[in-house]
Scaffold this active site. Structure first.
Site, PDB file in Angstrom:
ATOM      1  N   SER A 181       0.845  -1.206   0.000  1.00  0.00           N
ATOM      2  CA  SER A 181       0.000   0.000   0.000  1.00  0.00           C
ATOM      3  C   SER A 181       0.872   1.245   0.000  1.00  0.00           C
ATOM      4  O   SER A 181       0.390   2.351  -0.262  1.00  0.00           O
ATOM      5  CB  SER A 181      -0.942   0.003   1.213  1.00  0.00           C
ATOM      6  OG  SER A 181      -0.224  -0.231   2.407  1.00  0.00           O
ATOM      7  N   ASP A 230       5.527  -7.165   2.343  1.00  0.00           N
ATOM      8  CA  ASP A 230       4.757  -7.634   1.184  1.00  0.00           C
ATOM      9  C   ASP A 230       5.662  -8.004   0.020  1.00  0.00           C
ATOM     10  O   ASP A 230       6.578  -7.245  -0.318  1.00  0.00           O
ATOM     11  CB  ASP A 230       3.818  -6.516   0.702  1.00  0.00           C
ATOM     12  CG  ASP A 230       2.394  -6.697   1.186  1.00  0.00           C
ATOM     13  OD1 ASP A 230       2.016  -7.842   1.517  1.00  0.00           O
ATOM     14  OD2 ASP A 230       1.664  -5.692   1.233  1.00  0.00           O
ATOM     15  N   GLU A 239      -9.031  -9.606   4.061  1.00  0.00           N
ATOM     16  CA  GLU A 239      -9.417  -8.219   3.776  1.00  0.00           C
ATOM     17  C   GLU A 239     -10.799  -8.145   3.134  1.00  0.00           C
ATOM     18  O   GLU A 239     -11.083  -8.852   2.152  1.00  0.00           O
ATOM     19  CB  GLU A 239      -8.365  -7.578   2.844  1.00  0.00           C
ATOM     20  CG  GLU A 239      -8.700  -6.136   2.480  1.00  0.00           C
ATOM     21  CD  GLU A 239      -7.547  -5.373   1.838  1.00  0.00           C
ATOM     22  OE1 GLU A 239      -6.431  -5.906   1.758  1.00  0.00           O
ATOM     23  OE2 GLU A 239      -7.795  -4.225   1.421  1.00  0.00           O
TER      24      GLU A 239
HETATM   25  O1  KIV Z   1      -0.461  -3.415   1.691  1.00  0.00           O
HETATM   26  C1  KIV Z   1      -1.197  -3.347   2.685  1.00  0.00           C
HETATM   27  O2  KIV Z   1      -1.254  -2.337   3.398  1.00  0.00           O
HETATM   28  C2  KIV Z   1      -2.008  -4.518   3.017  1.00  0.00           C
HETATM   29  C3  KIV Z   1      -3.049  -4.342   4.073  1.00  0.00           C
HETATM   30  C4  KIV Z   1      -4.249  -3.708   3.470  1.00  0.00           C
HETATM   31  C5  KIV Z   1      -3.378  -5.615   4.734  1.00  0.00           C
HETATM   32  O3  KIV Z   1      -1.845  -5.543   2.440  1.00  0.00           O
END
Ligand code: KIV
Length: 270
Positions: A44, A82, A179
């Site tokens: 994000s 991520d 989510e």
């Molecule tokens: O990238 C992010 O912030 C996420 C959250 C929405 C869980 O994957």
């Protein structure tokens, strides 16, 4: 730092787990100072700090750059990083090479991947010793296909989500992020899994909650999802910047208190 086994114990003992995103040194420092259990260096960051339209533009280099800053700011917090769009889901060798690089070089304690189709990757990465958090429901990297809307609404979609959740747990995932799914579905998944289930827009019955730092603190965000609660208002920064602008223009800043003393310059002038 909370260990994985402590996080799993929190689930068993019904102690809710808190997770917040962080993308740089100061946000990580704040999250750690607030005693939040886990940090997510979410992709994000593409929207929150890089100004992209979606997470699709985020690269592995972006994730490495931001994760390292987060680790410096929060040396004592469990950090999940991520795997960005295009770094996983290619072929097993490429996926594992990217995972090894991100795990070795980001300073993260675990990596997160989106989608049930990555179950075979989760199994392989787990065999190699890389802790993987799975992410199901609304998976923003698939926004081009899913859109930003609630998932798991039909019986078939809910059944598939439950199957995927069980499969990622069996493959070795250490936790699951859910989510934007109906609360009752999230409750069923949380009850049926033994790994911690962290929800965002998934109701109150998951084992923990995650929110995006910039959303919860109203920091540069124009649109908010239904599930975002704003706990703070960093937009006050704009007022401070306006005041600074006016004070410089009017000569009010800097006043004596913010200056070095004149006699030092006097010596140079002699
Ligand atoms: O990238 C992010 O912030 C996420 C959250 C929405 C869980 O994957």
């Amino acid at each position: 730092m909370k260990t994985l086994s402590q996080l799993h114990q929190m689930k068993r003992e019904n102690e809710k787990i808190t997770m917040v995103t962080a993308y740089d040194y100061p946000s990580a420092k704040q999250v750690e100072a607030a005693d939040i259990d886990m940090i997510l260096v979410g992709d994000s960051l593409g929207m929150t700090v890089l100004g992209y339209e979606s997470t699709v533009d985020v690269t592995l280099e972006d994730m490495l750059h931001h994760s390292r800053a987060v680790r410096r700011g929060a040396p004592n917090t469990f950090v999940v990083v991520d795997m960005p769009f295009g770094s996983v889901g290619i072929d097993m060798t490429t996926d594992l090479n990217n995972a090894v690089r991100l795990y070795q070089q980001s300073g993260g304690n675990a990596l997160k991947v989106e989608g049930g189709h990555l179950t075979p990757f989760i199994q392989q990465a787990t065999h190699m010793g890389i802790p993987i958090v799975a992410h199901l429901g609304l998976t923003p990297q698939s926004v081009g296909i899913l859109g930003y809307k609630m998932q798991g609404a039909s019986k078939a979609a809910a059944t598939k989500l439950i199957e995927d959740a069980k499969a990622v747990e069996k493959a070795g995932a250490v936790a699951l992020v859910l989510e934007a799914i109906p609360s009752d579905l999230a409750k069923v998944v949380s009850e049926q899994l033994s790994i911690p289930v962290i929800g965002i827009g998934a109701g109150k019955d998951t084992d923990g909650q995650v929110l995006v730092y910039h959303d919860m603190l109203s920091y540069g965000v124009d649109r908010y999802a239904k599930f975002v609660k704003q706990y703070g208002d960093f937009s006050v920064g704009i007022e401070a910047l306006k005041t600074y602008h006016q004070e410089v223009k009017s000569g009010m800043f800097p006043s004596e208190a913010y200056m070095y003393q004149k006699q030092i310059m006097g010596e140079f002038n002699d």
